[in-house]
Scaffold this active site. Structure first.
Site, short mmCIF file in Angstrom:
data_model
loop_
_atom_site.label_atom_id
_atom_site.label_comp_id
_atom_site.label_asym_id
_atom_site.label_seq_id
_atom_site.Cartn_x
_atom_site.Cartn_y
_atom_site.Cartn_z
N GLU A 112 23.85 -21.35 -6.99
CA GLU A 112 22.41 -21.19 -7.22
C GLU A 112 21.88 -19.97 -6.47
O GLU A 112 22.04 -19.90 -5.25
CB GLU A 112 21.66 -22.46 -6.82
CG GLU A 112 22.02 -23.66 -7.68
CD GLU A 112 21.21 -24.90 -7.35
OE1 GLU A 112 20.47 -24.91 -6.36
OE2 GLU A 112 21.32 -25.89 -8.11
N ARG B 18 23.16 -32.77 -8.65
CA ARG B 18 23.85 -31.75 -7.88
C ARG B 18 24.76 -30.95 -8.81
O ARG B 18 25.47 -31.52 -9.64
CB ARG B 18 24.71 -32.37 -6.76
CG ARG B 18 23.90 -32.89 -5.58
CD ARG B 18 23.34 -31.75 -4.74
NE ARG B 18 22.47 -32.20 -3.68
CZ ARG B 18 21.14 -32.29 -3.79
NH1 ARG B 18 20.55 -31.98 -4.91
NH2 ARG B 18 20.41 -32.70 -2.77
N HIS C 62 16.19 -25.50 -10.18
CA HIS C 62 16.22 -26.57 -9.17
C HIS C 62 14.80 -27.02 -8.81
O HIS C 62 14.35 -26.87 -7.67
CB HIS C 62 16.97 -26.12 -7.93
CG HIS C 62 17.57 -27.26 -7.15
ND1 HIS C 62 18.75 -27.17 -6.47
CD2 HIS C 62 17.15 -28.55 -6.97
CE1 HIS C 62 19.03 -28.32 -5.89
NE2 HIS C 62 18.06 -29.18 -6.18
#
Length: 470
Positions: A208, A179, A226
């Protein structure tokens, strides 16, 4: 039935889109309630995330992405991309749940020494898959590589920051496929610029996509958008988990992965709130007594009124068990999942029989320990009936700050001594209960105005003592 799914949300979250109207008329009420639900499928992407982490470690060691980019620019620069072997290097793994465990097993095959830290997984359990657990302050200076696999919590935000980078070996390599925010991005950039950090591999970011490109553009940083769960296999596993959850719901079983499932809706029902509070409180007390859960927890519900209560009581027990660990944001939605990730096995059984004067009873027992708690609800107050076979004649309200101590039963009461110690600490005694005597010992419970700063002085007078705030 066709259900369209979207994957890749936080914690393996999957959104189920609405079904066409002609399907809805043929659905049971339970399945209609599933429409527009979000489901957690956290186990589906574990292997994919672990493999990405391993790929990141190898890419850092040999600068593979940088060398590939150089080749595409028409260069042949062998000297620039001098790497290192992984054999004999030390990998620190922070968080030893599903993903951390899989990373450890895979990197050991490269000859890496694996050390780690986890507030819930016991050293004995981690040793079984080859990880030596150490305190964080001992981990930092030993590692050539550090990878993080924890939830993003207040206690893990900025886990690697300026202070911790300063304690690391110069040139340490760090990986974050968990994370964004676990590694302080500002501190990481400063460590890269000074050479204290030799390289970083990041699959996640605080924002993000990241607007600030300083880290992404740094020559010693490998970054991905990601991609932890972005494999065909992970998506397929997530789909299967969702299918199983839908079948469970249709057959009347608990829908463990639903964000807005029964546990959450039950939290708002007036008749279940006190029972949820009881389950949480018993979990907190059991955790305090055992200090560290080394196995399973058996939960038994007694009474017909609690026949279907497991779906919300088990997550509430998990909240209590995990309260004093790093998992500070445990709730009814993620409680059972985080407990499973932490290696806690919570088993449940039900008996329709309950004492005639009780609506129901909830019992918790810790595996391989003598601790068994029995409680119920009086009005809207959770109360304790029994502790390890001793019975409280006057039920103990499980509210506020409670001091539990076990002592030898004797004609000379220990109570004045304990009250004296409370007074010395400027802590007020609000209420007092004591149990029946079993094998010459009795339990005493005090409701006090505030927690004692230290229990050392009291320990000199009693067999064992713990305090909890509920």
């Amino acid at each position: 039935m066709a259900i369209e799914c979207y994957y890749g949300g936080p914690c393996g979250m999957t959104a189920i889109t609405p079904l066409p109207t002609d399907y809805k008329s043929n659905l049971s009420a339970s399945l209609k309630a599933l429409i527009w639900k979000q489901l957690f499928t956290p186990t589906g992407n574990s292997l994919s995330a672990a493999e990405l982490t391993c790929g990141m470690i190898m890419s850092l060691a040999r600068q593979i992405p940088q060398a590939a980019a150089s080749m595409k620019e028409g260069k042949w620069d062998r000297k620039k991309f001098m790497g290192m072997e992984l054999q004999g290097k030390t990998l620190g793994i922070l968080g030893l749940g599903r993903i951390g465990r899989e990373v450890a097993i895979r990197m050991q095959s490269f000859g890496m020494k694996t050390i780690g830290y986890d507030p819930i997984i016991t050293p004995k359990e981690s040793a079984a898959f080859g990880v030596e657990q150490l305190p964080l302050e001992k981990i930092w200076p030993l590692c050539d590589f550090i990878t993080v696999h924890t939830p993003l919590l207040p206690s893990t935000t900025g886990l690697l920051g300026d202070a911790t980078f300063a304690q690391c070996r110069r040139g340490v390599q760090v990986i974050n496929c968990a994370r964004g925010g676990i590694i302080d991005e500002g501190a990481l950039l400063r460590a890269l610029q000074s050479g204290q950090c030799g390289g970083a591999a990041l699959d996640v970011f605080t924002e993000e996509p990241p607007k600030d490109k300083a880290l992404v553009n740094h020559p010693n940083v490998i970054s991905c958008p990601h991609l932890g769960a972005s494999t065909r296999e992970a998506q397929s596993r997530c789909g299967r988990e969702i299918a199983v959850q839908i079948v469970d719901l249709a057959q009347g079983r608990a829908l463990v992965g639903a964000v807005n499932g029964q546990a959450l809706s039950s939290a708002y029902a007036s008749h279940t709130k006190p029972w949820i509070a009881l389950a949480r409180a018993l979990g907190i007390v059991l955790r305090a007594l055992t200090h560290q859960m080394n196995g399973g927890v058996q939960v038994v519900t007694h009474g017909s009124t609690l026949q279907r209560a497991g779906s919300y009581l088990i997550p509430a027990v998990a909240i209590g068990l995990l309260k004093e660990t790093a998992q500070k944001d445990v709730n009814l939605v993620n409680g059972l999942l985080l407990a499973q990730e932490a290696g806690l096995k919570i088993a449940t059984t039900h008996s329709d029989r309950a004492p005639s004067d009780e609506e129901g009873l909830l019992q918790l027992a810790a595996q391989d320990t003598p601790y068994v708690l029995v409680g119920s609800v009086q009005g809207s107050i959770p109360v304790l009936h029994e502790l390890s076979g001793t019975v409280f004649k006057q039920l103990v309200p499980l509210t506020g700050t409670l001091l539990f101590y076990r002592s030898k039963a004797s004609p000379t009461s220990l109570l004045p001594t304990v009250i004296g110690l409370l007074g010395k600490a400027k802590v007020e005694l609000l209420s007092y209960n004591h149990s029946s005597i079993v094998t010459g010992q009795e339990w005493n419970v005090m409701n006090i105005s505030s927690a004692l700063q230290s229990l050392q002085e009291l320990m000199q007078h009693v067999t064992e003592v713990v305090q909890v705030t509920l």
